[in-house]
Design a protein around this motif. Structure first.
Motif, PDB file in Angstrom:
ATOM      1  N   ILE A   1       0.866  -1.059   0.183  1.00 36.66           N
ATOM      2  CA  ILE A   1      -0.011   0.105   0.101  1.00 36.66           C
ATOM      3  C   ILE A   1       0.872   1.211   0.288  1.00 36.66           C
ATOM      4  O   ILE A   1       0.581   2.085  -0.650  1.00 36.66           O
ATOM      5  N   PHE A   2       1.960   1.574   1.111  1.00 36.82           N
ATOM      6  CA  PHE A   2       2.695   2.096   0.662  1.00 36.82           C
ATOM      7  C   PHE A   2       3.858   2.522  -0.839  1.00 36.82           C
ATOM      8  O   PHE A   2       3.818   4.032  -0.940  1.00 36.82           O
ATOM      9  N   THR A   3       3.907   1.591  -1.177  1.00 40.05           N
ATOM     10  CA  THR A   3       4.010   1.525  -2.723  1.00 40.05           C
ATOM     11  C   THR A   3       3.731   1.863  -3.639  1.00 40.05           C
ATOM     12  O   THR A   3       3.588   2.731  -4.251  1.00 40.05           O
ATOM     13  N   ARG A   4       2.397   1.779  -3.805  1.00 31.54           N
ATOM     14  CA  ARG A   4       1.319   2.655  -4.224  1.00 31.54           C
ATOM     15  C   ARG A   4       0.727   3.566  -3.713  1.00 31.54           C
ATOM     16  O   ARG A   4       1.523   4.236  -4.650  1.00 31.54           O
ATOM     17  N   LEU A   5       0.681   4.302  -2.133  1.00 30.05           N
ATOM     18  CA  LEU A   5       0.738   5.513  -2.758  1.00 30.05           C
ATOM     19  C   LEU A   5       1.971   6.170  -3.178  1.00 30.05           C
ATOM     20  O   LEU A   5       1.840   7.251  -3.079  1.00 30.05           O
ATOM     21  N   THR A   6       3.450   5.921  -2.841  1.00 33.09           N
ATOM     22  CA  THR A   6       4.081   6.850  -3.212  1.00 33.09           C
ATOM     23  C   THR A   6       5.043   6.565  -5.176  1.00 33.09           C
ATOM     24  O   THR A   6       5.303   7.524  -5.489  1.00 33.09           O
ATOM     25  N   TYR A   7       3.899   5.742  -5.607  1.00 34.70           N
ATOM     26  CA  TYR A   7       3.880   5.758  -6.698  1.00 34.70           C
ATOM     27  C   TYR A   7       2.681   4.737  -7.783  1.00 34.70           C
ATOM     28  O   TYR A   7       1.978   4.035  -7.891  1.00 34.70           O
ATOM     29  N   SER A   8       1.242   6.400  -8.307  1.00 35.95           N
ATOM     30  CA  SER A   8       0.735   6.399  -8.236  1.00 35.95           C
ATOM     31  C   SER A   8       0.568   5.699  -9.521  1.00 35.95           C
ATOM     32  O   SER A   8      -0.496   4.786  -9.614  1.00 35.95           O
ATOM     33  N   GLU A   9       1.859   5.230 -10.163  1.00 36.54           N
ATOM     34  CA  GLU A   9       1.497   4.350 -11.732  1.00 36.54           C
ATOM     35  C   GLU A   9       1.336   2.682 -11.691  1.00 36.54           C
ATOM     36  O   GLU A   9       1.292   2.307 -12.296  1.00 36.54           O
ATOM     37  N   LEU A  10       2.055   2.138 -10.604  1.00 37.01           N
ATOM     38  CA  LEU A  10       1.771   0.957 -10.009  1.00 37.01           C
ATOM     39  C   LEU A  10       0.439   0.839  -9.141  1.00 37.01           C
ATOM     40  O   LEU A  10      -0.070  -0.412  -8.564  1.00 37.01           O
ATOM     41  N   GLU A  11      -0.585   0.364  -9.976  1.00 35.96           N
ATOM     42  CA  GLU A  11      -2.097   0.137  -9.390  1.00 35.96           C
ATOM     43  C   GLU A  11      -1.829  -0.671  -9.571  1.00 35.96           C
ATOM     44  O   GLU A  11      -2.417  -0.911  -8.499  1.00 35.96           O
ATOM     45  N   ASP A  12      -1.345  -1.417 -10.177  1.00 26.89           N
ATOM     46  CA  ASP A  12      -1.830  -3.113 -10.308  1.00 26.89           C
ATOM     47  C   ASP A  12      -1.044  -3.456 -10.121  1.00 26.89           C
ATOM     48  O   ASP A  12      -0.969  -4.789 -10.502  1.00 26.89           O
ATOM     49  N   PHE A  13      -0.159  -3.326  -8.823  1.00 31.26           N
ATOM     50  CA  PHE A  13       1.077  -4.098  -8.816  1.00 31.26           C
ATOM     51  C   PHE A  13       1.109  -3.765  -6.791  1.00 31.26           C
ATOM     52  O   PHE A  13       1.163  -2.923  -6.358  1.00 31.26           O
ATOM     53  N   PRO A  14       1.334  -5.222  -6.461  1.00 28.80           N
ATOM     54  CA  PRO A  14       1.432  -6.297  -7.205  1.00 28.80           C
ATOM     55  C   PRO A  14       0.024  -7.152  -7.279  1.00 28.80           C
ATOM     56  O   PRO A  14      -0.815  -6.357  -7.044  1.00 28.80           O
ATOM     57  N   GLN A  15      -0.352  -7.760  -7.977  1.00 33.28           N
ATOM     58  CA  GLN A  15      -1.180  -8.991  -8.236  1.00 33.28           C
ATOM     59  C   GLN A  15      -1.680  -9.447  -7.267  1.00 33.28           C
ATOM     60  O   GLN A  15      -1.111  -9.726  -6.855  1.00 33.28           O
ATOM     61  N   VAL A  16      -2.955  -9.309  -6.743  1.00 35.54           N
ATOM     62  CA  VAL A  16      -3.174 -10.325  -5.378  1.00 35.54           C
ATOM     63  C   VAL A  16      -3.269 -11.178  -5.378  1.00 35.54           C
ATOM     64  O   VAL A  16      -2.118 -12.199  -4.592  1.00 35.54           O
ATOM     65  N   ASP A  17      -2.996 -12.735  -6.724  1.00 41.11           N
ATOM     66  CA  ASP A  17      -2.838 -13.724  -6.778  1.00 41.11           C
ATOM     67  C   ASP A  17      -1.373 -13.935  -5.887  1.00 41.11           C
ATOM     68  O   ASP A  17      -0.749 -15.308  -5.738  1.00 41.11           O
ATOM     69  N   GLN A  18      -0.552 -12.672  -6.621  1.00 42.91           N
ATOM     70  CA  GLN A  18       0.926 -12.501  -6.179  1.00 42.91           C
ATOM     71  C   GLN A  18       1.388 -13.149  -4.868  1.00 42.91           C
ATOM     72  O   GLN A  18       1.978 -13.901  -4.507  1.00 42.91           O
ATOM     73  N   ILE A  19       0.623 -12.387  -4.158  1.00 40.86           N
ATOM     74  CA  ILE A  19       0.656 -12.774  -2.829  1.00 40.86           C
ATOM     75  C   ILE A  19      -0.141 -13.503  -2.187  1.00 40.86           C
ATOM     76  O   ILE A  19       0.386 -14.130  -1.070  1.00 40.86           O
ATOM     77  N   LEU A  20      -1.399 -13.837  -2.773  1.00 36.30           N
ATOM     78  CA  LEU A  20      -1.318 -15.145  -2.175  1.00 36.30           C
ATOM     79  C   LEU A  20      -1.075 -16.189  -2.322  1.00 36.30           C
ATOM     80  O   LEU A  20      -0.517 -17.076  -1.582  1.00 36.30           O
ATOM     81  N   ARG A  21      -0.225 -16.326  -3.494  1.00 35.49           N
ATOM     82  CA  ARG A  21       0.971 -17.694  -3.716  1.00 35.49           C
ATOM     83  C   ARG A  21       1.765 -17.859  -2.501  1.00 35.49           C
ATOM     84  O   ARG A  21       2.643 -19.149  -2.487  1.00 35.49           O
ATOM     85  N   ILE A  22       1.786 -16.680  -1.560  1.00 39.36           N
ATOM     86  CA  ILE A  22       3.407 -16.556  -0.724  1.00 39.36           C
ATOM     87  C   ILE A  22       2.815 -17.686   0.427  1.00 39.36           C
ATOM     88  O   ILE A  22       3.745 -18.404   0.343  1.00 39.36           O
ATOM     89  N   PHE A  23       1.410 -18.049   0.092  1.00 41.59           N
ATOM     90  CA  PHE A  23       0.505 -18.291   1.239  1.00 41.59           C
ATOM     91  C   PHE A  23      -0.095 -19.213   1.978  1.00 41.59           C
ATOM     92  O   PHE A  23      -0.730 -20.078   2.474  1.00 41.59           O
TER      93      PHE A  23
END
Length: 203
Positions: free
Chosen positions: A174-196
């Motif tokens: 969230i902090f990265t998205r707020l810092t770099y508004s062009e990265l709205e779709d980074f990362p994809q939700v599934d990328q995060i879920l695969r870690i867990f």
């Protein structure tokens, strides 16, 4: 004074208070607690300086109310998803999507929560609210990870540490998205879920 006029006056008072809170969220989010003055909030709200004291005794009171809103909203979001039906995987995905969607429209509250957790200058009452709700959030997430492990959907690891890792990762994203508004779709939700979770095909 008639009940109708009383009701109209109350609506005006509520609207002005909300206007001040929204202005406070923006200013505190951008400048931090120590860098914010009451005059900054009044200027952002476009209201008279004296009016603010009809609603708040100080900038400390404004900040505490905003911090309480930030942490209670986060807690209710997590609680409702964790206690809902659906598999643990589905609930974790729903929660992740919901948090990203919510912070996209209320980034200032995220920044207020972040500084409440890290700054030594914020009011003690705000810090106490953070400690209370942050602990409850982790308990709820730990519960969800335990369920996911029992049902074979999540990888086997200390559920509390997984909850802490998940929370830390989302904060960082969230902090990265707020810092770099062009990265709205980074990362994809599934990328995060695969870690867990165990790998699974998209339905």
């Amino acid at each position: 004074m008639s009940p109708r006029i009383d009701e109209q006056n109350q609506q005006i008072r509520d609207a002005r208070k909300q206007q001040l809170l929204e202005a406070g969220a923006k200013v505190f989010g951008e400048r931090g607690y120590a860098g914010t003055k009451v005059s900054d909030i009044v200027r952002e709200a476009q209201l008279s300086h004296g009016l603010i004291y009809h609603y708040f005794a100080s900038k400390e009171d404004i900040y505490i109310e905003l911090a309480r809103t930030a942490f209670t909203t986060s807690y209710e979001t997590i609680r409702q998803v964790v206690e809902n039906g659906g598999s643990p995987y589905e609930r974790l995905k729903e929660l992740t999507e919901g948090i990203f969607a919510h912070t996209a429209g209320s980034g200032y509250f995220f920044l207020i929560a972040l500084q409440t957790n890290t700054s030594k200058t914020v009011p003690e009452e705000a810090a106490a609210i953070s400690k209370e709700y942050s602990g409850q959030n982790l308990q709820l997430l730990e519960q969800l990870f335990r369920e996911g492990q029992k049902q074979g959907e999540f990888i086997h690891a200390d559920p509390f540490k997984q909850a802490l890792m998940y929370s830390s990762m989302l904060n960082g994203v969230i902090f990265t998205r707020l810092t770099y508004s062009e990265l709205e779709d980074f990362p994809q939700v599934d990328q995060i879920l695969r870690i867990f979770t165990h790998a699974r095909e998209e339905e």
